[in-house]
Design a protein around this motif. Structure first.
Motif, mmCIF file in Angstrom:
data_model
loop_
_atom_site.group_PDB
_atom_site.id
_atom_site.type_symbol
_atom_site.label_atom_id
_atom_site.label_comp_id
_atom_site.label_asym_id
_atom_site.label_seq_id
_atom_site.Cartn_x
_atom_site.Cartn_y
_atom_site.Cartn_z
ATOM 1 N N UNK A 108 -2.912 -4.644 -9.312
ATOM 2 C CA UNK A 108 -2.075 -3.464 -9.167
ATOM 3 C C UNK A 108 -3.018 -2.187 -9.079
ATOM 4 N N UNK A 109 -3.850 -2.324 -10.175
ATOM 5 C CA UNK A 109 -4.547 -0.939 -10.135
ATOM 6 C C UNK A 109 -5.632 -0.932 -8.945
ATOM 7 N N UNK A 110 -5.967 -2.071 -8.643
ATOM 8 C CA UNK A 110 -6.803 -1.822 -7.187
ATOM 9 C C UNK A 110 -5.957 -1.605 -6.167
ATOM 10 N N UNK A 111 -4.631 -2.211 -5.966
ATOM 11 C CA UNK A 111 -3.907 -1.765 -4.685
ATOM 12 C C UNK A 111 -3.479 -0.149 -4.856
ATOM 13 N N UNK A 112 -3.122 0.253 -5.863
ATOM 14 C CA UNK A 112 -2.882 1.526 -6.130
ATOM 15 C C UNK A 112 -4.029 2.399 -5.755
ATOM 16 N N UNK A 113 -5.358 1.891 -5.935
ATOM 17 C CA UNK A 113 -6.403 2.791 -5.575
ATOM 18 C C UNK A 113 -6.738 2.785 -4.018
ATOM 19 N N UNK A 114 -6.325 1.619 -3.380
ATOM 20 C CA UNK A 114 -6.208 1.626 -1.751
ATOM 21 C C UNK A 114 -5.140 2.396 -1.321
ATOM 22 N N UNK A 115 -3.891 2.289 -1.937
ATOM 23 C CA UNK A 115 -3.024 3.267 -1.276
ATOM 24 C C UNK A 115 -3.415 4.958 -1.340
ATOM 25 N N UNK A 116 -4.101 5.110 -2.677
ATOM 26 C CA UNK A 116 -4.454 6.357 -2.710
ATOM 27 C C UNK A 116 -5.492 6.686 -1.748
ATOM 28 N N UNK A 117 -6.523 5.990 -1.440
ATOM 29 C CA UNK A 117 -7.265 6.171 -0.401
ATOM 30 C C UNK A 117 -6.750 6.245 1.015
ATOM 31 N N UNK A 118 -5.626 5.422 1.255
ATOM 32 C CA UNK A 118 -5.034 5.284 2.472
ATOM 33 C C UNK A 118 -4.360 6.738 2.615
ATOM 34 N N UNK A 119 -3.702 7.363 1.655
ATOM 35 C CA UNK A 119 -2.954 8.331 1.587
ATOM 36 C C UNK A 119 -3.806 9.403 1.832
ATOM 37 N N UNK A 120 -4.989 9.715 1.211
ATOM 38 C CA UNK A 120 -5.979 10.667 1.395
ATOM 39 C C UNK A 120 -6.311 10.604 3.001
ATOM 40 N N UNK A 121 -6.573 9.515 3.392
ATOM 41 C CA UNK A 121 -6.784 9.630 4.893
ATOM 42 C C UNK A 121 -5.666 10.012 5.790
ATOM 43 N N UNK A 122 -4.769 9.641 5.419
ATOM 44 C CA UNK A 122 -3.191 10.197 6.201
ATOM 45 C C UNK A 122 -3.122 11.554 6.051
ATOM 46 N N UNK A 123 -3.795 12.334 4.975
ATOM 47 C CA UNK A 123 -3.525 13.607 4.699
ATOM 48 C C UNK A 123 -4.788 14.277 5.381
ATOM 49 N N UNK A 124 -5.794 13.768 5.780
ATOM 50 C CA UNK A 124 -6.778 14.363 6.527
ATOM 51 C C UNK A 124 -6.747 14.517 8.177
ATOM 52 N N UNK A 125 -6.561 15.724 8.509
ATOM 53 C CA UNK A 125 -6.207 16.131 10.030
ATOM 54 C C UNK A 125 -7.365 15.697 10.763
#
Length: 324
Positions: free
Chosen positions: A248-265
């Motif tokens: 779960x911790x690894x998945x959360x890290x991946x989701x945070x990475x994806x979220x960061x990419x989604x926030x990147x214009x």
């Protein structure tokens, strides 16, 4: 002549009686002083003999066995007592026996008392010295009693003063004893403490029952405490939970990475989600596409009634009816 003989006989009788009385007195006194019995000499050294005199009696196990023969000074300030002890009782007195000074009655003459001794030690012999034990000093006892009497008088006066203050209601205890309101409050406190004690006992009983149920065979707690297999399963389950937590911790890290990419214009999705101008352009494009689609549908519907395509639509409709 006869008168003189009679007088001589009477004088002789009185003389004989006097001699007999004298001999009897000597024998009696000698018997009391153990002068005519075989004796051995024992010694003991005391720091203070407390008025003991030559001729005073010696006792052993409540029996008079001899007298004080001689009193001598010994050492620096000690006193040595020489004792005549009947030889017939010497076998009962052991070398580890002790000698002390006592009184014949409450205010009687001083005596020496021999006591103690074990069968492990041999009997005493002539000239042996016994261990001396100093007796209680009556003068010091009287001084102690006098001091205790003074202390008792002081205590009695203090008690009299204390009881007087209590009777007058002075102090907390006196107020409780004389003030009915305080007495009622104190009684109420005691009742509350009694109820609290009853509740505590009841709680302890309930806890005992609860603990007995927990320790009963077949209960979960007993199984956890005694079943080693269940402990192993629990450990495996905890390991699974730990592994799941890590995943779960690894998945959360991946989701945070994806979220960061989604926030990147700078990427397509970030541009789509974060650029308002691009969103407005996309919205207008979709509206134009919808309008074009609507106009195309209207054109196709109108095309059905134009003469070049009318026959074709009729044949299609007829074929659909035959198929049904």
């Amino acid at each position: 002549m006869r008168g003189e003989n009679k007088r001589s006989v009477i004088v002789g009788i009185f003389v004989f009686l006097g001699i007999a009385i004298l001999v009897a007195g000597v024998l009696t006194l000698g018997g009391q002083q153990k002068k005519f019995v075989k004796a051995i000499h024992l010694k003991a050294v005391f720091d203070d003999i407390g008025g003991l005199q030559t001729g005073n009696n010696i006792w052993f196990s409540g029996v008079k066995i001899g007298t004080v023969r001689k009193i001598n000074f010994y050492g620096d300030s000690q006193v040595e007592i020489e004792m005549n002890v009947e030889k017939s009782v010497a076998e009962f007195i052991r070398k580890d026996s002790k000698a002390t000074i006592s009184s014949d009655g409450l205010i009687g003459n001083k005596i020496i008392v021999i006591y103690g001794g074990t069968t492990l030690a041999p009997p005493v012999e002539d000239g042996d010295r016994l261990e001396a034990v100093m007796p209680l000093d009556t003068d010091k006892m009287m001084e102690t009693l006098q001091e205790n009497n003074k202390n008792l008088v002081d205590i009695t006066n203090d008690l009299k003063l204390l009881t007087g203050k209590l009777a007058n209601g002075e102090g907390i205890v006196g107020a409780v004893m004389t003030d009915s309101v305080l007495a009622d409050n104190f009684r109420s406190i005691l009742n509350n403490l009694n109820r609290a004690s009853i509740n505590s006992n009841k709680m302890l009983t309930d806890l005992t029952k609860f603990s007995s149920k927990l320790n009963a065979e077949g209960s979960l707690f007993n199984d956890l405490a005694t079943d080693t297999t269940m402990v192993t399963d629990l450990k495996a389950t905890l390991e699974s939970f730990r592994s799941s937590a890590n995943n779960t911790e690894a998945l959360t890290a991946k989701l945070n990475e994806i979220s960061a990419k989604l926030d990147d214009p700078n990427n397509s999705l970030g541009l789509l989600l974060n650029d308002p101008e691009f969103a407005q352009t996309l919205k207008r494009t979709l509206e134009n596409t919808d309008s074009a689609t609507y106009n195309l549908n209207r054109g196709l519907e109108a095309l059905e009634y134009t003469w070049p395509f009318r026959k074709g639509f009729k044949r299609k409709a007829k074929a659909e009816e035959e198929g049904n």
